[in-house]
Design an enzyme around this catalytic site. Structure first.
Site, PDB file in Angstrom:
ATOM      1  N   SER A  73      15.564  20.896  51.005  1.00 41.02           N
ATOM      2  CA  SER A  73      16.308  22.072  50.548  1.00 41.02           C
ATOM      3  C   SER A  73      16.680  22.964  51.729  1.00 41.02           C
ATOM      4  O   SER A  73      15.998  22.979  52.747  1.00 41.02           O
ATOM      5  CB  SER A  73      15.468  22.892  49.582  1.00 41.02           C
ATOM      6  OG  SER A  73      15.043  22.108  48.502  1.00 41.02           O
TER       7      SER A  73
HETATM    8  N1  SAH Z   1      10.512  20.123  48.365  1.00 41.98           N
HETATM    9  C1  SAH Z   1      11.229  19.052  49.023  1.00 41.98           C
HETATM   10  C2  SAH Z   1      12.557  18.800  48.343  1.00 41.98           C
HETATM   11  C3  SAH Z   1      12.701  17.355  48.051  1.00 41.98           C
HETATM   12  S1  SAH Z   1      14.064  16.864  47.050  1.00 41.98           S
HETATM   13  C4  SAH Z   1      11.361  19.311  50.496  1.00 41.98           C
HETATM   14  O1  SAH Z   1      11.012  20.413  50.967  1.00 41.98           O
HETATM   15  O2  SAH Z   1      11.776  18.399  51.207  1.00 41.98           O
HETATM   16  C5  SAH Z   1      13.296  16.570  45.480  1.00 41.98           C
HETATM   17  C6  SAH Z   1      12.194  15.539  45.435  1.00 41.98           C
HETATM   18  O3  SAH Z   1      11.796  15.438  44.068  1.00 41.98           O
HETATM   19  C7  SAH Z   1      12.594  14.141  45.859  1.00 41.98           C
HETATM   20  O4  SAH Z   1      11.743  13.696  46.875  1.00 41.98           O
HETATM   21  C8  SAH Z   1      12.427  13.300  44.591  1.00 41.98           C
HETATM   22  O5  SAH Z   1      11.998  11.974  44.823  1.00 41.98           O
HETATM   23  C9  SAH Z   1      11.384  14.100  43.837  1.00 41.98           C
HETATM   24  N2  SAH Z   1      11.337  13.872  42.384  1.00 41.98           N
HETATM   25  C10 SAH Z   1      12.348  13.652  41.512  1.00 41.98           C
HETATM   26  N3  SAH Z   1      11.885  13.468  40.265  1.00 41.98           N
HETATM   27  C11 SAH Z   1      10.524  13.582  40.338  1.00 41.98           C
HETATM   28  C12 SAH Z   1       9.464  13.493  39.386  1.00 41.98           C
HETATM   29  N4  SAH Z   1       9.682  13.233  38.094  1.00 41.98           N
HETATM   30  N5  SAH Z   1       8.199  13.670  39.822  1.00 41.98           N
HETATM   31  C13 SAH Z   1       7.925  13.909  41.130  1.00 41.98           C
HETATM   32  N6  SAH Z   1       8.893  13.992  42.074  1.00 41.98           N
HETATM   33  C14 SAH Z   1      10.166  13.825  41.694  1.00 41.98           C
END
Ligand code: SAH
Length: 222
Positions: A73
């Protein structure tokens, strides 16, 4: 080869310190007021959480690819969500859904909260573990699973932060919120907004906030 690499790394260290300071100034201008959040954003070396080829852009206010079709993000979003999550609170137990590269996890750890973080992609969770170790932040509990179900064995949580967009509020998460706890999450599809959902004595209080753009919350784990 090694002799050439060392000075470059030192230069980069200095550059990243200045650029981190500039990033914090921009966050302040964009309305982030919580000094604890600004300090945490300054302290976490964001360039360690992206691929080396993108490291020079790590402090720009943009989201960046982290592999597996996912993104880290943008700094303003991380700061805003952290501020909302911790407003008026000190310490506590936080559940993060969507560990990704571990950057938001790192910011929360710097903020002094207990962090449990769930990621559905095992390969990304391994990457997050490596990144957090490189940043010397090792005390998060990282879980490979589907965040739709939360983490009942560690509930209740003072706060839950979701970093992928859901179509609706996952019911299991509401059940795992402590009294007075809050859930900060993006909701929607093509059009998404950040939501602030608080578990008050009068029931759930839901507030729609800024428009945002997150990857979708997906079912199952891989
Ligand atoms: N907080 C992260 C943002 C990652 S993007 C950062 O600072 O980099 C969102 C993430 O959510 C992705 O890695 C994706 O694989 C994960 N995601 C999507 N659906 C999910 C679920 N049901 N449970 C856990 N993680 C999930």
């Amino acid at each position: 080869m090694a002799a050439r690499l060392t000075p470059q790394r030192q230069d980069y260290g200095m550059l990243s310190d200045r650029t981190r300071m500039r990033m914090v100034d921009r966050l302040r201008q964009a309305g982030i007021k919580d000094e604890r959040v600004l300090a945490a954003m300054y302290e976490v070396p964001r360039h360690l959480f992206v691929d080396q080829a993108l490291a020079t852009r790590a402090y720009d206010d943009v989201s960046l690819p982290i592999g597996h079709a996912q993104t880290i993000s943008q700094p303003l979003t991380v700061a805003r969500m952290s501020e909302l999550l911790l407003a008026g609170k000190h310490g506590g137990k936080i559940l993060e859904i969507g560990t990704g590269c571990g950057y938001q996890t790192a910011v929360l750890l710097k903020l002094g909260v207990d962090v449990f973080s769930i990621e559905r992609l095992g390969a990304l969770l391994d990457k997050a573990r490596q990144n957090l170790r490189a940043a010397r932040l090792v005390h998060a509990r990282l879980v490979h699973g589907d965040g739709h179900f939360g983490l009942p064995e560690a509930a209740p949580f003072d706060g839950i932060i979701m970093t992928a967009a859901a179509r609706a509020v996952p019911e299991a998460l509401i059940a795992q919120l402590a009294a007075g706890g809050r859930l900060i999450m993006p909701m929607g599809d093509a059009e998404q907004h950040l939501w602030h959902i608080e578990n008050t004595p009068q029931g759930l209080q839901k507030t729609r906030l800024d428009p945002v753009k997150f990857v979708p919350l997906l079912p199952g784990r891989n």
